[in-house]
Design a protein around this motif. Sequence first.
Motif, PDB file in Angstrom:
ATOM      1  N   LEU A 144       1.021  -1.219   0.260  1.00 33.93           N
ATOM      2  CA  LEU A 144       0.282  -0.185   0.182  1.00 33.93           C
ATOM      3  C   LEU A 144       0.904   1.489   0.150  1.00 33.93           C
ATOM      4  N   ARG A 145       0.229   2.487  -0.328  1.00 33.49           N
ATOM      5  CA  ARG A 145       1.427   3.144  -0.806  1.00 33.49           C
ATOM      6  C   ARG A 145       0.275   4.556  -0.243  1.00 33.49           C
ATOM      7  N   LEU A 146       1.154   5.204   1.329  1.00 35.92           N
ATOM      8  CA  LEU A 146       0.628   5.473   1.854  1.00 35.92           C
ATOM      9  C   LEU A 146       0.663   7.393   2.485  1.00 35.92           C
ATOM     10  N   PRO A 147       0.430   7.894   1.430  1.00 33.53           N
ATOM     11  CA  PRO A 147       0.312   9.906   2.233  1.00 33.53           C
ATOM     12  C   PRO A 147       1.220   9.989   3.908  1.00 33.53           C
ATOM     13  N   LEU A 163       9.653   4.970   2.771  1.00 28.90           N
ATOM     14  CA  LEU A 163       9.645   5.657   2.596  1.00 28.90           C
ATOM     15  C   LEU A 163       9.896   7.085   1.234  1.00 28.90           C
ATOM     16  N   SER A 164       8.878   7.230   0.511  1.00 24.84           N
ATOM     17  CA  SER A 164       9.417   8.217  -0.635  1.00 24.84           C
ATOM     18  C   SER A 164      10.031   9.549  -0.362  1.00 24.84           C
ATOM     19  N   ARG A 165      10.344  10.438  -1.126  1.00 19.94           N
ATOM     20  CA  ARG A 165      10.754  11.856  -0.848  1.00 19.94           C
ATOM     21  C   ARG A 165       9.751  13.065  -0.641  1.00 19.94           C
ATOM     22  N   GLN A 166       8.617  12.278  -1.761  1.00 20.38           N
ATOM     23  CA  GLN A 166       7.335  12.800  -1.655  1.00 20.38           C
ATOM     24  C   GLN A 166       6.790  12.506  -0.898  1.00 20.38           C
ATOM     25  N   ARG A 167       6.855  11.777   0.720  1.00 18.29           N
ATOM     26  CA  ARG A 167       6.649  11.542   2.165  1.00 18.29           C
ATOM     27  C   ARG A 167       4.898  10.705   1.420  1.00 18.29           C
ATOM     28  N   VAL A 168       5.605   9.497   0.880  1.00 18.73           N
ATOM     29  CA  VAL A 168       4.186   8.105   0.265  1.00 18.73           C
ATOM     30  C   VAL A 168       5.499   7.091   1.121  1.00 18.73           C
ATOM     31  N   LEU A 169       4.637   6.693   2.303  1.00 14.60           N
ATOM     32  CA  LEU A 169       4.958   5.147   3.506  1.00 14.60           C
ATOM     33  C   LEU A 169       4.130   4.229   2.357  1.00 14.60           C
ATOM     34  N   GLU A 170       5.605   3.280   1.654  1.00 13.44           N
ATOM     35  CA  GLU A 170       5.038   2.519   1.617  1.00 13.44           C
ATOM     36  C   GLU A 170       4.971   1.083   2.614  1.00 13.44           C
ATOM     37  N   TRP A 218       9.077   6.431  14.373  1.00 10.60           N
ATOM     38  CA  TRP A 218       8.189   5.215  14.547  1.00 10.60           C
ATOM     39  C   TRP A 218       7.426   5.617  14.851  1.00 10.60           C
ATOM     40  N   LEU A 219       6.419   5.585  13.546  1.00  9.61           N
ATOM     41  CA  LEU A 219       5.518   5.612  12.850  1.00  9.61           C
ATOM     42  C   LEU A 219       6.088   3.840  12.013  1.00  9.61           C
ATOM     43  N   MET A 220       6.865   4.423  11.213  1.00  6.57           N
ATOM     44  CA  MET A 220       7.856   3.619  10.409  1.00  6.57           C
ATOM     45  C   MET A 220       7.672   1.592  11.032  1.00  6.57           C
ATOM     46  N   VAL A 264      -3.072   2.688  10.200  1.00  7.01           N
ATOM     47  CA  VAL A 264      -2.054   3.591  10.311  1.00  7.01           C
ATOM     48  C   VAL A 264      -1.960   5.248  10.301  1.00  7.01           C
ATOM     49  N   ARG A 265      -3.334   5.321  10.156  1.00  9.97           N
ATOM     50  CA  ARG A 265      -3.644   6.210  10.228  1.00  9.97           C
ATOM     51  C   ARG A 265      -3.537   6.645  12.146  1.00  9.97           C
ATOM     52  N   GLU A 266      -5.098   5.334  12.745  1.00  8.83           N
ATOM     53  CA  GLU A 266      -4.781   5.832  14.200  1.00  8.83           C
ATOM     54  C   GLU A 266      -2.969   5.686  14.638  1.00  8.83           C
TER      55      GLU A 266
END
Length: 177
Positions: free
Chosen positions: A102-105, A132-139, A116-118, A153-155
């Motif tokens: 999944l790709r999550l901004p 984590l991409s430079r565009q701040r999208v976490l895979e 810490w999230l990762m 992830v949002r929680e």
Amino acid sequence: MTEQRHAVDRSSRVSVYVLRLGILLAVWWIVSGSHSDWWFGLPLAMVAAALSLWLAPPARFLLRPHQIPQFAGFFLWQSLLAGWDVARRTLSPSLPLQPEILRLPMALPPGAPTWWLMLTITLLPGTLSVRLSRQRVLEVHCLDARLDVAGSVRETEAHLARLFGVQLLPTEDGRRQ
């Protein structure tokens, strides 16, 4: 303005140095068990504290201690739920899996809260932070894309925002998560 900011940065670094020096001296006192070895321990602790400032500069984000028990409870509960889910899937004859990346901004600010999230996601069974991409999208790799991994992830982001006392940032689609 920059002179004032530089003075604040400098006093912050001095405070952090003194704190680290105090901790290192306490450790030295406990380990050595002697008051006669300060001639060696004090200079060693001073160098180690200075080196620690170079290797690990003072953090921009600080944990809010009163939020640690709530985050720990959340993490333990999520670990139990995720562990139970993985065990159930493993023991099921049909092994119900639908792995996906999944790709999550990101809604957390860059730095310690994002790291810490990762780490938290990776420590929970069934999910793994990939990149984590430079565009701040976490895979995020998940075992079953049919689950609400993005919601989880949002929680987790919301709990980490409280833990660090930060605001969630708007994501690419303009929403605050």
